[in-house]
Design a protein around this motif. Structure first.
Motif, mmCIF file in Angstrom:
data_model
loop_
_atom_site.group_PDB
_atom_site.id
_atom_site.type_symbol
_atom_site.label_atom_id
_atom_site.label_comp_id
_atom_site.label_asym_id
_atom_site.label_seq_id
_atom_site.Cartn_x
_atom_site.Cartn_y
_atom_site.Cartn_z
ATOM 1 N N ARG A 79 3.114 15.037 -7.855
ATOM 2 C CA ARG A 79 4.270 15.936 -7.883
ATOM 3 C C ARG A 79 4.604 16.339 -9.315
ATOM 4 N NH1 ARG A 79 9.437 16.898 -8.439
ATOM 5 N NH2 ARG A 79 10.577 17.986 -6.800
ATOM 6 N N GLU A 80 4.502 15.381 -10.221
ATOM 7 C CA GLU A 80 4.768 15.662 -11.637
ATOM 8 C C GLU A 80 3.816 16.737 -12.155
ATOM 9 O OE1 GLU A 80 4.585 12.820 -15.401
ATOM 10 O OE2 GLU A 80 5.864 12.015 -13.797
ATOM 11 N N ARG A 81 2.542 16.622 -11.780
ATOM 12 C CA ARG A 81 1.565 17.626 -12.213
ATOM 13 C C ARG A 81 1.864 18.972 -11.561
ATOM 14 N NH1 ARG A 81 -4.704 18.498 -11.553
ATOM 15 N NH2 ARG A 81 -4.807 20.335 -12.880
ATOM 16 N N ALA A 82 2.224 18.953 -10.295
ATOM 17 C CA ALA A 82 2.542 20.200 -9.598
ATOM 18 C C ALA A 82 3.726 20.909 -10.254
ATOM 19 C CB ALA A 82 2.827 19.923 -8.121
ATOM 20 N N VAL A 83 4.718 20.136 -10.705
ATOM 21 C CA VAL A 83 5.868 20.720 -11.399
ATOM 22 C C VAL A 83 5.414 21.341 -12.719
ATOM 23 C CG1 VAL A 83 8.031 20.155 -12.581
ATOM 24 C CG2 VAL A 83 7.612 19.260 -10.285
ATOM 25 N N SER A 84 4.586 20.619 -13.461
ATOM 26 C CA SER A 84 4.141 21.144 -14.769
ATOM 27 C C SER A 84 3.268 22.386 -14.612
ATOM 28 C CB SER A 84 3.407 20.067 -15.559
ATOM 29 O OG SER A 84 2.158 19.790 -14.983
ATOM 30 N N GLU A 85 2.548 22.487 -13.488
ATOM 31 C CA GLU A 85 1.688 23.653 -13.240
ATOM 32 C C GLU A 85 2.417 24.751 -12.457
ATOM 33 O OE1 GLU A 85 -1.434 24.052 -14.324
ATOM 34 O OE2 GLU A 85 -1.724 22.040 -15.142
ATOM 35 N N ASP A 86 3.661 24.478 -12.052
ATOM 36 C CA ASP A 86 4.482 25.417 -11.281
ATOM 37 C C ASP A 86 3.838 25.771 -9.933
ATOM 38 O OD1 ASP A 86 6.864 26.828 -10.920
ATOM 39 O OD2 ASP A 86 5.957 28.703 -11.622
ATOM 40 N N TRP A 87 3.322 24.744 -9.255
ATOM 41 C CA TRP A 87 2.729 24.900 -7.920
ATOM 42 C C TRP A 87 3.823 24.635 -6.884
ATOM 43 C CZ3 TRP A 87 -1.865 21.200 -9.204
ATOM 44 C CH2 TRP A 87 -2.759 21.838 -10.060
ATOM 45 N N ARG A 88 4.609 25.637 -6.589
ATOM 46 C CA ARG A 88 5.796 25.457 -5.752
ATOM 47 C C ARG A 88 5.471 25.010 -4.328
ATOM 48 N NH1 ARG A 88 8.927 30.635 -8.198
ATOM 49 N NH2 ARG A 88 9.243 29.703 -10.252
ATOM 50 N N LEU A 142 4.551 17.899 -1.139
ATOM 51 C CA LEU A 142 4.644 16.532 -1.651
ATOM 52 C C LEU A 142 6.030 15.938 -1.395
ATOM 53 C CD1 LEU A 142 2.665 17.016 -4.971
ATOM 54 C CD2 LEU A 142 1.963 15.611 -3.024
ATOM 55 N N ASP A 143 7.066 16.757 -1.546
ATOM 56 C CA ASP A 143 8.425 16.274 -1.257
ATOM 57 C C ASP A 143 8.561 15.864 0.204
ATOM 58 O OD1 ASP A 143 9.286 16.587 -3.864
ATOM 59 O OD2 ASP A 143 10.259 18.529 -3.504
ATOM 60 N N LEU A 144 8.000 16.650 1.091
ATOM 61 C CA LEU A 144 8.043 16.331 2.512
ATOM 62 C C LEU A 144 7.278 15.042 2.803
ATOM 63 C CD1 LEU A 144 9.067 17.385 5.233
ATOM 64 C CD2 LEU A 144 6.920 18.634 5.457
ATOM 65 N N THR A 145 6.103 14.909 2.221
ATOM 66 C CA THR A 145 5.302 13.698 2.409
ATOM 67 C C THR A 145 6.032 12.472 1.871
ATOM 68 O OG1 THR A 145 3.267 15.000 2.255
ATOM 69 C CG2 THR A 145 3.065 12.617 1.934
ATOM 70 N N ARG A 157 0.836 -1.206 0.000
ATOM 71 C CA ARG A 157 0.000 0.000 0.000
ATOM 72 C C ARG A 157 0.874 1.261 0.000
ATOM 73 N NH1 ARG A 157 -3.540 3.125 -1.811
ATOM 74 N NH2 ARG A 157 -4.686 4.372 -0.316
ATOM 75 N N LEU A 158 1.987 1.214 0.731
ATOM 76 C CA LEU A 158 2.896 2.357 0.728
ATOM 77 C C LEU A 158 3.480 2.585 -0.664
ATOM 78 C CD1 LEU A 158 4.825 1.964 4.099
ATOM 79 C CD2 LEU A 158 2.947 3.520 3.560
ATOM 80 N N ASP A 159 3.718 1.498 -1.395
ATOM 81 C CA ASP A 159 4.207 1.626 -2.771
ATOM 82 C C ASP A 159 3.167 2.312 -3.652
ATOM 83 O OD1 ASP A 159 6.583 0.386 -2.052
ATOM 84 O OD2 ASP A 159 5.904 -1.600 -2.700
ATOM 85 N N GLU A 160 1.895 1.952 -3.466
ATOM 86 C CA GLU A 160 0.811 2.589 -4.222
ATOM 87 C C GLU A 160 0.726 4.074 -3.891
ATOM 88 O OE1 GLU A 160 -2.984 0.674 -3.681
ATOM 89 O OE2 GLU A 160 -2.070 -1.313 -3.838
ATOM 90 N N LEU A 161 0.829 4.386 -2.615
ATOM 91 C CA LEU A 161 0.771 5.792 -2.198
ATOM 92 C C LEU A 161 1.920 6.599 -2.792
ATOM 93 C CD1 LEU A 161 -0.208 5.368 1.562
ATOM 94 C CD2 LEU A 161 -1.630 6.310 -0.257
ATOM 95 N N GLU A 162 3.109 6.003 -2.804
ATOM 96 C CA GLU A 162 4.262 6.701 -3.371
ATOM 97 C C GLU A 162 4.048 6.967 -4.861
ATOM 98 O OE1 GLU A 162 9.096 6.526 -3.442
ATOM 99 O OE2 GLU A 162 8.016 4.632 -3.455
ATOM 100 N N GLU A 163 3.519 5.990 -5.562
ATOM 101 C CA GLU A 163 3.259 6.153 -6.997
ATOM 102 C C GLU A 163 2.290 7.310 -7.235
ATOM 103 O OE1 GLU A 163 1.125 3.442 -10.344
ATOM 104 O OE2 GLU A 163 2.582 2.429 -9.066
ATOM 105 N N ASN A 164 1.242 7.374 -6.412
ATOM 106 C CA ASN A 164 0.263 8.450 -6.525
ATOM 107 C C ASN A 164 0.891 9.812 -6.213
ATOM 108 O OD1 ASN A 164 -1.874 10.234 -4.871
ATOM 109 N ND2 ASN A 164 -2.901 9.137 -6.541
#
Length: 73
Positions: A23-32, A38-41, A11-18
């Motif tokens: 995070r990828e979307r946040a980078v593309s949208e520039d949501w710093r 997300l990095d902290l989590t 389950r932790l692996d699934e959570l990490e994937e999500n």
């Protein structure tokens, strides 16, 4: 302190994937701010996963206490 059961590792692996997808979307949208959160989590999740793997297969920890005394009648 939250302790993770080793049965929850998949389950932790699934959570990490999500989280990585978010995070990828946040980078593309520039949501710093979102990226930082997300990095902290992800850091905490990976730490808990490693802790669960370290304790996997270990049994009870002896505390060095003597056995209870039996009452004499």
């Amino acid at each position: 302190m939250l302790s993770i059961n080793s049965k929850m590792l998949p389950r932790l692996d699934e959570l990490e994937e999500n989280l990585l997808a978010r995070r990828e979307r946040a980078v593309s949208e520039d949501w710093r701010g979102e990226i930082d959160g997300l990095d902290l989590t992800l850091t905490f999740l990976r730490s808990k996963r490693e802790q669960a793997r370290r304790f996997e297969g270990t049994g009870p920890v002896p505390l060095g206490l003597s056995a209870p005394r039996r009452r004499q009648q």
